[in-house]
Design a protein around this motif. Structure first.
Motif, PDB file in Angstrom:
ATOM      1  N   GLU A  15       0.884  -1.491   0.122  1.00  0.00           N
ATOM      2  CA  GLU A  15       0.293  -0.008   0.056  1.00  0.00           C
ATOM      3  C   GLU A  15       1.313   1.542  -0.367  1.00  0.00           C
ATOM      4  O   GLU A  15       0.364   2.649  -0.968  1.00  0.00           O
ATOM      5  CB  GLU A  15      -0.921  -0.174   1.593  1.00  0.00           C
ATOM      6  CG  GLU A  15      -2.231  -0.898   1.473  1.00  0.00           C
ATOM      7  CD  GLU A  15      -2.705  -0.895   2.284  1.00  0.00           C
ATOM      8  OE1 GLU A  15      -1.654  -0.614   3.459  1.00  0.00           O
ATOM      9  OE2 GLU A  15      -4.059  -2.020   2.097  1.00  0.00           O
ATOM     10  N   GLN A  16       2.087   1.352   0.844  1.00  0.00           N
ATOM     11  CA  GLN A  16       2.704   2.157   0.297  1.00  0.00           C
ATOM     12  C   GLN A  16       3.760   2.669  -0.454  1.00  0.00           C
ATOM     13  O   GLN A  16       4.035   3.906  -1.423  1.00  0.00           O
ATOM     14  CB  GLN A  16       3.804   2.841   1.942  1.00  0.00           C
ATOM     15  CG  GLN A  16       3.131   2.418   3.238  1.00  0.00           C
ATOM     16  CD  GLN A  16       4.155   1.925   4.493  1.00  0.00           C
ATOM     17  OE1 GLN A  16       5.492   2.689   4.095  1.00  0.00           O
ATOM     18  NE2 GLN A  16       3.701   1.316   5.341  1.00  0.00           N
ATOM     19  N   ALA A  17       4.230   1.617  -0.887  1.00  0.00           N
ATOM     20  CA  ALA A  17       4.910   1.199  -2.791  1.00  0.00           C
ATOM     21  C   ALA A  17       4.212   1.617  -3.160  1.00  0.00           C
ATOM     22  O   ALA A  17       4.307   2.476  -4.508  1.00  0.00           O
ATOM     23  CB  ALA A  17       5.382   0.074  -2.784  1.00  0.00           C
ATOM     24  N   ALA A  18       2.710   1.668  -3.753  1.00  0.00           N
ATOM     25  CA  ALA A  18       2.077   2.146  -4.736  1.00  0.00           C
ATOM     26  C   ALA A  18       1.831   3.754  -4.752  1.00  0.00           C
ATOM     27  O   ALA A  18       1.125   4.037  -5.523  1.00  0.00           O
ATOM     28  CB  ALA A  18       0.071   1.579  -4.165  1.00  0.00           C
ATOM     29  N   LEU A  19       2.006   4.196  -3.180  1.00  0.00           N
ATOM     30  CA  LEU A  19       2.174   5.687  -3.461  1.00  0.00           C
ATOM     31  C   LEU A  19       2.838   5.787  -2.413  1.00  0.00           C
ATOM     32  O   LEU A  19       2.702   6.665  -1.859  1.00  0.00           O
ATOM     33  CB  LEU A  19       0.567   6.443  -2.922  1.00  0.00           C
ATOM     34  CG  LEU A  19      -0.862   5.952  -3.995  1.00  0.00           C
ATOM     35  CD1 LEU A  19      -1.977   6.332  -3.181  1.00  0.00           C
ATOM     36  CD2 LEU A  19      -0.782   6.868  -5.382  1.00  0.00           C
ATOM     37  N   PRO A  20       4.163   6.796  -3.166  1.00  0.00           N
ATOM     38  CA  PRO A  20       5.450   6.616  -2.839  1.00  0.00           C
ATOM     39  C   PRO A  20       5.302   8.239  -1.541  1.00  0.00           C
ATOM     40  O   PRO A  20       6.028   8.464  -0.919  1.00  0.00           O
ATOM     41  CB  PRO A  20       6.468   6.173  -3.942  1.00  0.00           C
ATOM     42  CG  PRO A  20       5.918   6.509  -5.073  1.00  0.00           C
ATOM     43  CD  PRO A  20       4.119   5.916  -4.906  1.00  0.00           C
ATOM     44  N   LEU A  21       4.172   8.764  -2.730  1.00  0.00           N
ATOM     45  CA  LEU A  21       4.347  10.117  -2.556  1.00  0.00           C
ATOM     46  C   LEU A  21       3.852  10.572  -0.862  1.00  0.00           C
ATOM     47  O   LEU A  21       3.639  11.753  -0.532  1.00  0.00           O
ATOM     48  CB  LEU A  21       4.313  11.567  -3.870  1.00  0.00           C
ATOM     49  CG  LEU A  21       5.476  11.978  -4.514  1.00  0.00           C
ATOM     50  CD1 LEU A  21       3.807  12.793  -5.924  1.00  0.00           C
ATOM     51  CD2 LEU A  21       6.789  12.171  -4.410  1.00  0.00           C
ATOM     52  N   PHE A  22       2.757   9.800  -1.010  1.00  0.00           N
ATOM     53  CA  PHE A  22       2.259   9.805   0.596  1.00  0.00           C
ATOM     54  C   PHE A  22       2.576   8.488   0.929  1.00  0.00           C
ATOM     55  O   PHE A  22       1.885   8.285   2.351  1.00  0.00           O
ATOM     56  CB  PHE A  22       0.458  10.127  -0.240  1.00  0.00           C
ATOM     57  CG  PHE A  22      -0.098  10.543  -0.663  1.00  0.00           C
ATOM     58  CD1 PHE A  22       0.310  12.022  -0.686  1.00  0.00           C
ATOM     59  CD2 PHE A  22       0.147  10.252  -2.519  1.00  0.00           C
ATOM     60  CE1 PHE A  22      -0.634  12.699  -1.535  1.00  0.00           C
ATOM     61  CE2 PHE A  22      -0.065  11.742  -3.554  1.00  0.00           C
ATOM     62  CZ  PHE A  22      -0.598  12.850  -2.807  1.00  0.00           C
TER      63      PHE A  22
END
Length: 259
Positions: free
Chosen positions: A29-36
């Protein structure tokens, strides 16, 4: 032949594999949206919290499933009992032999198919008429062969009486189903119950001397069957046994007068 009901689901288990899988899910989940990634990590539950949440969720799901299943049985039974007596009896006999699983949705389906004319209770597609034959033991050789235990509770308590087990049995000797309640009684008031591994009739052998066993019979039972029950019960126990019908006098084979 009826299919067996679906097995009960096992409770949720907190295992290392599930914890590792949850950590991988967090990382994805974190890698899917690295900016967030930081914002996502703040909203994610800790592993311990997630395991507690899943345990509670499983319990709530099971409770809701049981509630829905009970509501389904009530609706199906209401439809069944809204029918005429003879039709209701025919459908109940048909339900016992139909190939559907023992589930309220399938009973509802059967009622619907009968109501719409797709199934004739007198000539079902899976076979002809069915005659119910009760399971009887007309000439048993032992108490355990004639009766099986279906219930148990502890009676008594206190400083001198630690309690005795009252057990419920059922069986059919040929005249109809019988229910037997077995309880150990005290002859001497100063005696007390105790449980040991040396059990016979009731799976709970109690007391030293000064105890006797009372067996109360409920159901249609002739004097011949009552005497047979008394012999079987006495053979299954070393203490005096008194058997009586709920509406009749006692039968004792020991001659001890423990009544």
């Amino acid at each position: 032949m009826r299919f067996k009901p679906w097995p009960r689901p096992t409770p949720f288990e907190d295992t290392s594999r599930k914890r590792a899988a949850y950590r991988r899910k967090q990382a994805r989940e974190q890698a899917a949206l690295p900016l967030f990634a930081d914002a996502i990590a703040e909203r994610q539950l800790e592993v311990d919290e997630e395991m507690i949440r899943r345990t509670g969720q499983w319990e709530r799901q099971q409770q809701e499933s049981r509630r829905q299943r009970a509501d389904g049985w009530r609706r199906a039974r209401a439809r069944l009992f809204a029918l005429k007596v003879d039709q209701r009896h025919a459908i109940r006999a048909l339900w016992r032999i139909c190939p559907y699983p023992a589930d309220p949705s399938y009973l509802g389906t059967l009622l619907h198919e009968i109501a719409t004319g797709r199934i004739d209770p007198a000539q079902p597609p899976w076979g002809g008429r069915h005659v119910l034959t009760p399971r009887t033991t007309p000439d048993p050789t032992s108490f355990t062969e004639a009766f099986r235990q279906i219930g148990q509770r502890t009676i008594g308590g206190g400083p001198k009486t630690t309690g005795a087990d009252e057990r419920l049995f059922c069986g059919n000797l040929g005249s109809g189903i019988l229910f037997l309640t077995s309880r150990v009684r005290l002859i001497e008031p100063n005696e007390s119950f105790y449980t040991s591994s040396n059990h016979r009739l009731r799976d709970s052998h109690v007391g030293r001397a000064g105890h006797w066993v009372e067996v109360v019979v409920r159901g249609t039972c002739s004097q011949t069957d009552l005497g047979r029950i008394a012999r079987l019960a006495q053979d299954a126990d070393t203490r005096p046994v008194v058997v009586r019908h709920i509406d009749g006098p006692p039968v004792s084979l020991s001659g001890s007068g423990c009544r």
